[in-house]
Scaffold this motif. Sequence first.
Motif, PDB file in Angstrom:
ATOM      1  N   MET A   1       0.847  -1.184   0.000  1.00 53.75           N
ATOM      2  CA  MET A   1       0.000   0.000   0.000  1.00 53.75           C
ATOM      3  C   MET A   1       0.890   1.245   0.000  1.00 53.75           C
ATOM      4  O   MET A   1       1.960   1.249   0.604  1.00 53.75           O
ATOM      5  N   SER A   2       0.420   2.270  -0.677  1.00 59.68           N
ATOM      6  CA  SER A   2       1.174   3.519  -0.737  1.00 59.68           C
ATOM      7  C   SER A   2       0.193   4.675  -0.680  1.00 59.68           C
ATOM      8  O   SER A   2      -0.837   4.658  -1.359  1.00 59.68           O
ATOM      9  N   ASP A   3       0.526   5.679   0.122  1.00 60.38           N
ATOM     10  CA  ASP A   3      -0.331   6.847   0.317  1.00 60.38           C
ATOM     11  C   ASP A   3       0.437   8.073  -0.169  1.00 60.38           C
ATOM     12  O   ASP A   3       1.421   8.486   0.442  1.00 60.38           O
ATOM     13  N   GLY A   4      -0.004   8.645  -1.290  1.00 63.43           N
ATOM     14  CA  GLY A   4       0.695   9.773  -1.877  1.00 63.43           C
ATOM     15  C   GLY A   4       0.475  11.057  -1.095  1.00 63.43           C
ATOM     16  O   GLY A   4      -0.615  11.302  -0.572  1.00 63.43           O
ATOM     17  N   ALA A   5       1.511  11.886  -1.019  1.00 61.02           N
ATOM     18  CA  ALA A   5       1.406  13.194  -0.375  1.00 61.02           C
ATOM     19  C   ALA A   5       0.700  14.139  -1.336  1.00 61.02           C
ATOM     20  O   ALA A   5       1.207  14.440  -2.420  1.00 61.02           O
ATOM     21  N   SER A   6      -0.460  14.622  -0.945  1.00 61.81           N
ATOM     22  CA  SER A   6      -1.326  15.358  -1.863  1.00 61.81           C
ATOM     23  C   SER A   6      -0.713  16.649  -2.388  1.00 61.81           C
ATOM     24  O   SER A   6      -1.089  17.129  -3.459  1.00 61.81           O
ATOM     25  N   ILE A   7       0.239  17.224  -1.664  1.00 59.10           N
ATOM     26  CA  ILE A   7       0.817  18.500  -2.111  1.00 59.10           C
ATOM     27  C   ILE A   7       1.885  18.309  -3.186  1.00 59.10           C
ATOM     28  O   ILE A   7       2.356  19.290  -3.750  1.00 59.10           O
ATOM     29  N   SER A   8       2.269  17.067  -3.477  1.00 58.56           N
ATOM     30  CA  SER A   8       3.329  16.849  -4.462  1.00 58.56           C
ATOM     31  C   SER A   8       2.739  16.469  -5.824  1.00 58.56           C
ATOM     32  O   SER A   8       1.569  16.102  -5.943  1.00 58.56           O
ATOM     33  N   TYR A   9       3.574  16.528  -6.850  1.00 57.65           N
ATOM     34  CA  TYR A   9       3.141  16.304  -8.222  1.00 57.65           C
ATOM     35  C   TYR A   9       2.653  14.867  -8.430  1.00 57.65           C
ATOM     36  O   TYR A   9       3.383  13.912  -8.174  1.00 57.65           O
ATOM     37  N   ASP A  10       1.420  14.719  -8.890  1.00 57.05           N
ATOM     38  CA  ASP A  10       0.819  13.427  -9.244  1.00 57.05           C
ATOM     39  C   ASP A  10       1.223  12.320  -8.270  1.00 57.05           C
ATOM     40  O   ASP A  10       1.731  11.266  -8.660  1.00 57.05           O
ATOM     41  N   SER A  11       0.981  12.578  -6.994  1.00 55.78           N
ATOM     42  CA  SER A  11       1.381  11.610  -5.968  1.00 55.78           C
ATOM     43  C   SER A  11       0.621  10.297  -6.105  1.00 55.78           C
ATOM     44  O   SER A  11       1.128   9.242  -5.721  1.00 55.78           O
ATOM     45  N   ARG A  12      -0.596  10.351  -6.658  1.00 55.68           N
ATOM     46  CA  ARG A  12      -1.338   9.103  -6.872  1.00 55.68           C
ATOM     47  C   ARG A  12      -0.613   8.223  -7.887  1.00 55.68           C
ATOM     48  O   ARG A  12      -0.484   7.012  -7.700  1.00 55.68           O
ATOM     49  N   GLY A  13      -0.125   8.834  -8.954  1.00 60.30           N
ATOM     50  CA  GLY A  13       0.615   8.071  -9.945  1.00 60.30           C
ATOM     51  C   GLY A  13       1.892   7.481  -9.376  1.00 60.30           C
ATOM     52  O   GLY A  13       2.255   6.336  -9.669  1.00 60.30           O
ATOM     53  N   TRP A  14       2.591   8.256  -8.545  1.00 60.62           N
ATOM     54  CA  TRP A  14       3.814   7.761  -7.908  1.00 60.62           C
ATOM     55  C   TRP A  14       3.504   6.607  -6.961  1.00 60.62           C
ATOM     56  O   TRP A  14       4.219   5.597  -6.952  1.00 60.62           O
ATOM     57  N   ALA A  15       2.431   6.727  -6.188  1.00 66.45           N
ATOM     58  CA  ALA A  15       2.039   5.648  -5.280  1.00 66.45           C
ATOM     59  C   ALA A  15       1.720   4.375  -6.062  1.00 66.45           C
ATOM     60  O   ALA A  15       2.095   3.263  -5.665  1.00 66.45           O
ATOM     61  N   ARG A  16       1.027   4.519  -7.178  1.00 72.12           N
ATOM     62  CA  ARG A  16       0.700   3.345  -7.998  1.00 72.12           C
ATOM     63  C   ARG A  16       1.965   2.708  -8.562  1.00 72.12           C
ATOM     64  O   ARG A  16       2.067   1.474  -8.619  1.00 72.12           O
ATOM     65  N   CYS A  17       2.923   3.520  -8.992  1.00 74.90           N
ATOM     66  CA  CYS A  17       4.169   2.972  -9.518  1.00 74.90           C
ATOM     67  C   CYS A  17       4.915   2.170  -8.455  1.00 74.90           C
ATOM     68  O   CYS A  17       5.468   1.099  -8.732  1.00 74.90           O
ATOM     69  N   LEU A  18       4.939   2.674  -7.226  1.00 74.47           N
ATOM     70  CA  LEU A  18       5.604   1.950  -6.138  1.00 74.47           C
ATOM     71  C   LEU A  18       4.944   0.594  -5.908  1.00 74.47           C
ATOM     72  O   LEU A  18       5.626  -0.435  -5.788  1.00 74.47           O
ATOM     73  N   CYS A  19       3.620   0.579  -5.852  1.00 74.85           N
ATOM     74  CA  CYS A  19       2.907  -0.672  -5.593  1.00 74.85           C
ATOM     75  C   CYS A  19       3.076  -1.662  -6.742  1.00 74.85           C
ATOM     76  O   CYS A  19       3.328  -2.858  -6.521  1.00 74.85           O
ATOM     77  N   ARG A  20       2.940  -1.178  -7.963  1.00 76.42           N
ATOM     78  CA  ARG A  20       3.049  -2.070  -9.116  1.00 76.42           C
ATOM     79  C   ARG A  20       4.464  -2.616  -9.272  1.00 76.42           C
ATOM     80  O   ARG A  20       4.657  -3.766  -9.678  1.00 76.42           O
ATOM     81  N   THR A  21       5.457  -1.795  -8.931  1.00 80.43           N
ATOM     82  CA  THR A  21       6.838  -2.274  -8.984  1.00 80.43           C
ATOM     83  C   THR A  21       7.064  -3.372  -7.956  1.00 80.43           C
ATOM     84  O   THR A  21       7.730  -4.377  -8.231  1.00 80.43           O
ATOM     85  N   PHE A  22       6.480  -3.209  -6.762  1.00 80.65           N
ATOM     86  CA  PHE A  22       6.655  -4.220  -5.717  1.00 80.65           C
ATOM     87  C   PHE A  22       5.934  -5.515  -6.080  1.00 80.65           C
ATOM     88  O   PHE A  22       6.416  -6.614  -5.765  1.00 80.65           O
TER      89      PHE A  22
END
Length: 208
Positions: free
Chosen positions: A1-22
């Motif tokens: 699970m990954s929770d993106g920091a809302s103030i950063s650029y496309d944090s949802r996309g970054w969180a998804r990349c972390l999960c999918r990579t794992f």
Amino acid sequence: MSDGASISYDSRGWARCLCRTFIRNTNFGADWLDVARTRFSDTFRPPENDWAAAHGWDRGSFATFLGFTLTRERLVTHGVGDTILFLVSEDKIRIWPEMGEHDFTSSPALLCSHPGRSAFDDTEIAFEKATHHFVAPAGGWPAGTRLIVATDALAEWVIRALSHEDRLSRLNLISCHTDHAAFASWVSEAISGGEVRRDDCAIVVVEL
């Protein structure tokens, strides 16, 4: 699970990349993070003529991460930030990363899409410190053992309970919902009543 920091650029996309990579590679470490960063850059990098997005991109995207692998002999957990895994077995509660009620802040250590931009040091030592091994009892995990992964608002609410019994009761409460609508309704009421901090609330429950 990954929770993106809302103030950063496309944090949802970054969180998804972390999960999918794992999911593709559970070898948590610097090389694993480099693969996630490459995937994120290839998929989400903004066009050069979008100046506002490019500025956000240069600052980096940030997210927590909690991943685990489970065998009959052990549970290996990797945690960065304030997304927490609760291991509940025979009414005992163990958590990773280890946090107290005062450890939840607005600036947790996070994984960043760019090297050197986060309080988390991208070294093998840092990845080792973010990893914990829970060893199963002889004969394997008891029936009814649960793994509950919760984002920070829910994890904080559980850890804030003063007694072991209250923590167990709160874990039972957040993990008992059988569908999304029931869980969302409970979260809405808990936030409105001031019990749970207003923030993203997500859980994953695995019962053995």
